[in-house]
Motif scaffolding. Sequence first.
Motif, short mmCIF file in Angstrom:
data_model
loop_
_atom_site.label_atom_id
_atom_site.label_comp_id
_atom_site.label_asym_id
_atom_site.label_seq_id
_atom_site.Cartn_x
_atom_site.Cartn_y
_atom_site.Cartn_z
N TYR A 61 35.46 49.03 38.48
CA TYR A 61 36.43 49.95 37.99
C TYR A 61 37.77 49.18 37.48
CZ TYR A 61 33.52 53.92 39.93
OH TYR A 61 32.74 54.73 40.28
N PRO A 62 38.44 49.59 36.46
CA PRO A 62 39.82 49.12 36.06
C PRO A 62 40.76 49.61 37.13
CG PRO A 62 39.07 50.91 34.56
CD PRO A 62 38.03 50.67 35.21
N ASP A 63 41.83 48.75 37.05
CA ASP A 63 42.94 49.14 38.02
C ASP A 63 43.42 50.58 37.74
OD1 ASP A 63 42.81 46.79 39.19
OD2 ASP A 63 44.60 45.97 38.37
N SER A 64 43.49 51.00 36.35
CA SER A 64 43.99 52.39 35.86
C SER A 64 43.27 53.34 36.44
CB SER A 64 43.93 52.40 34.45
OG SER A 64 42.48 52.37 33.83
N VAL A 65 42.01 53.08 36.95
CA VAL A 65 41.20 54.28 37.56
C VAL A 65 41.52 54.13 39.11
CG1 VAL A 65 38.74 54.72 38.23
CG2 VAL A 65 39.29 54.28 35.86
N LEU A 66 41.32 53.05 39.62
CA LEU A 66 41.62 52.55 41.15
C LEU A 66 42.90 53.19 41.78
CD1 LEU A 66 39.92 48.98 41.55
CD2 LEU A 66 38.93 51.14 41.93
N GLU A 67 43.91 53.18 40.77
CA GLU A 67 45.31 53.52 41.41
C GLU A 67 45.36 55.03 41.71
OE1 GLU A 67 47.87 51.93 38.39
OE2 GLU A 67 47.63 53.38 37.08
N GLN A 68 44.49 55.51 40.95
CA GLN A 68 44.54 57.42 41.20
C GLN A 68 43.95 57.59 42.52
OE1 GLN A 68 43.70 59.63 37.66
NE2 GLN A 68 43.41 57.51 36.38
N LEU A 69 43.11 56.70 43.19
CA LEU A 69 42.35 57.26 44.37
C LEU A 69 43.24 56.91 45.60
CD1 LEU A 69 39.10 55.34 43.41
CD2 LEU A 69 39.96 57.79 42.98
N ASP A 70 42.78 57.82 46.79
CA ASP A 70 43.67 57.57 48.20
C ASP A 70 43.20 56.42 48.90
OD1 ASP A 70 45.04 60.07 47.79
OD2 ASP A 70 43.00 60.93 48.19
N VAL A 71 41.69 56.05 48.86
CA VAL A 71 41.08 54.90 49.48
C VAL A 71 40.16 54.14 48.55
CG1 VAL A 71 39.50 54.34 51.29
CG2 VAL A 71 41.10 56.39 51.66
N VAL A 72 40.33 52.95 48.52
CA VAL A 72 39.76 52.05 47.91
C VAL A 72 38.80 51.15 48.62
CG1 VAL A 72 38.95 50.31 45.81
CG2 VAL A 72 40.80 52.40 45.41
N ILE A 73 37.47 51.25 48.78
CA ILE A 73 36.47 50.37 49.59
C ILE A 73 35.99 49.35 48.57
CG2 ILE A 73 34.69 49.91 51.02
CD1 ILE A 73 35.32 52.59 52.09
N ALA A 74 35.86 48.26 48.83
CA ALA A 74 35.17 47.23 47.91
C ALA A 74 34.01 46.47 48.52
CB ALA A 74 36.22 46.21 47.34
N SER A 75 32.77 46.40 48.05
CA SER A 75 31.71 45.81 48.60
C SER A 75 30.94 45.09 47.69
CB SER A 75 30.91 46.72 49.76
OG SER A 75 31.03 48.07 49.03
N VAL A 76 30.04 43.94 48.41
CA VAL A 76 29.22 43.27 47.78
C VAL A 76 28.05 43.88 47.91
CG1 VAL A 76 27.87 41.02 47.78
CG2 VAL A 76 30.23 41.06 47.79
N HIS A 77 27.20 44.20 46.71
CA HIS A 77 25.86 44.89 46.97
C HIS A 77 24.81 44.37 45.99
CE1 HIS A 77 28.04 48.99 47.90
NE2 HIS A 77 27.30 48.37 48.84
N SER A 78 25.20 42.97 45.26
CA SER A 78 24.33 42.19 44.43
C SER A 78 24.75 40.94 44.41
CB SER A 78 24.79 42.82 43.01
OG SER A 78 25.98 42.62 42.60
N HIS A 79 23.82 40.05 43.76
CA HIS A 79 23.99 38.60 43.72
C HIS A 79 24.35 37.99 45.21
CE1 HIS A 79 25.04 39.95 39.55
NE2 HIS A 79 24.18 39.05 39.12
N PHE A 80 23.35 38.28 45.87
CA PHE A 80 23.42 37.83 47.26
C PHE A 80 23.37 36.36 47.77
CE2 PHE A 80 21.87 42.35 48.05
CZ PHE A 80 23.14 42.98 48.47
#
Length: 570
Positions: A422-441
Motif C-alpha cells: 500500500y502507498p504511504d498515503s493509505v498506511l498513514e491513516q491506520l492505527d497499526v501497520v504490520i508488515a510481513s513476508v508472504h512471497s518470494h521465500f
Amino acid sequence: MEKLEIAWLFTEIADLLELKGDNPYRIRAYRRAARALKGFSGDIRQLWEQGKLATITGIGKDLAAKIGEILSTGTCRFLEELRQEVPPGLVDMLVLPEVGPRTVHTCYSQLGITTLAELEEAARKRQLRQLPGLGAKTELKILKGIHLLNSRQGRVPLGVALPLAEELYQDLASLGEVEALSFTGSLRRRRDEVGDVDILAAATEGEKVIDLFSHSPRIAQIVAKGTNRVVAKTRLGIEVDLWVVTPKQYAPALLWATGSRRHYQRLQERAAALGVELDGCQVHKSGRAIPVTEEEVVYQLLELQYIPPELREDNGEVEAAAAGNLPSLVTLGDIRGDLHCHTDWSDGIESIEEMAEAARQLGYSYLAITDHSHSLAVAGGLSPERLLEQAGQVREINRRLDNFQLLAGTEVDILADGSLDYPDSVLEQLDVVIASVHSHFRQDRETMTRRIIKAITNPHVDILAHPSGRILGRREPYAVDLEAVLAAAARSGTVLEINASPDRLDLTDTWARRAREMGVKLAVNTDAHAGERLREMAFGITAARRGWLEPQDLINTWPWERVRDYFQKG
Ligand SMILES: [Zn+2]
Ligand SMILES: [Zn+2]
C-alpha cells in the motif's frame, strides 16, 4: 478393576457410539455413568457384590449389568464388538486438538471419511465447512490440528503435545492415590517441540497408579512397564512416560526430571561446592538427608533465586540466579491486547464484531484488525479502497464499544523489492501497520535481509510479523540475517512479533531473548483467523518466557495510549 477404569471403558463406549452415530440418549447415559463413577467415593466391588450398584445416580439396570461384567471379566462384550465395528481411523481423529466424536461422525457419515489423510483432503477442498453442524471454524481447527500432527518428525509440536498431556493429567489427577502431579522434561520447560509427554506423580502405592494408568483408553500400547514407571504410546504414537515416586521423593525428583540435563548438572556442580549432594530423588548435606518439600527448597539451599522451568536450559540462568538478576517473566495475565488478527474481510472466518467480542471475553482492552493486503490474492487481500472502507467500519464499531479500543490496521505484504503493498498515503491513516513476508521465500540471504530492512525502515511500519517465516515441519525459516534485522529494528524502533500460533512460534525463544538484549521491543500476537484462536496467546507467552522477557518488553502489556505514543501516532 477400579471405578475409574470402568469410567474410562464407559467413556470409550460413548465415544465409539458417537463415532458411529448411535442414539444420543444412549451416548449420554454412558457419559453420565462415567461421570457418576468418577465422583463415587465408595467401594464399587463391594456395592456390586451387595447387588446395590443401581443406588448410584445415573446407573440403571443395564449399566449395572455391564459394570458387573467388567468387574468379573475385565471387559465387556458390547465394547469389544464396538471396537471391531468402528474403523480405527475414526478413533485416531479424536487425537486432533478440540475435535470430538460427533464431528468425526459427521465427516464419516456424510463423506465416507475414515482416515486422517482423507479428512485433510476434504478440509483442503473446503468440503467440511458445508457439512451440517461443522462450518468454517471447525474446518480450520481440523486443518490446523492435522498440520501440527504432520509436522512431527520424531518431535511433537507443543500445540499437539500439550492438549493431549492435559487430558492425561486430568485422568491421573482424578485418581485418589495420586498426591501430587506435574509435567516434567521439555514439556514442563515448554519447548516449542517436545520429544514425549513426561509426567511425574507422587503416590504411596505407585504400582497401583501405574496399573490403573496403563488401562487408560488413551493408551494404545505399552512400550515398557515396571513397578513405578510406564512408557506407553498414546493414539497416533505420541509417547507418554509416567514415573511415580513416593511423596517424600517428589520435589527432588521433579527438579531432576524437569531438567534440562545440563541445567541439573550445573546445579550439581554448585551443590558440590556448597557441600550439598543432589542426586535424583535425594538431597544430602554433610551426609545428612535434607527433607525437600518443594523445588524452591533446593534453590534456597544452593543460594539461588528460584529458576522458573522455562529458563532451565543452561543459558546463563544459574549465574543470573546467583547474582539475583533473574528476569520477572511475563505472564498471560499481563497481556492487554492482541495486535494481529484477521476477519472475514480477508481470509479470517468471523466478522469484525465477533473478533472484538472474543477479545473482550478474554479481558483485553484492545484489538487490532489487520487483514491482508491485495497482493496476497489467495488470502482475499484488500484493495486500498476496501482497506479504507474497512477502517471506517472498524472506527464505527469502535464508537459503540465501552472501555475497549478496536484498532484499524493492516498486515501489509512486503513485496519482493522491499516496498510495501500500500502507498504511504493509505498506511498513514491506520492505527497499526504490520508488515510481513508472504512471497518470494527463496530469495538469497542478502536480498531477503535488505528487503525486510527496507520495509521496516518505512516510518509507517509499526510491527514486523513472523520475522523468520518458519512453519513447524512445513517450512524452514527463509534465509535472513536476523541479527541485522534486529539491529535495524533497534534503530527504527520497529516492534518484532512473536507469532503465538503454535505452528509458528516465530520469533523463537532464542531470538526473542537476543531482541531484548538489543533493546528491540516485541509483541506477542496470535494472528487469529477466528475468535477462539485468540486463546493461542498462551503459546506465545511460553516462547516469550523462554526468551527471558519481562512485561515491559512486550508492548501489548502496555495500555493502548502508550502503544500509540510509541508508534508515534496522534
Ligand atoms: Zn502473515
Ligand atoms: Zn496474519
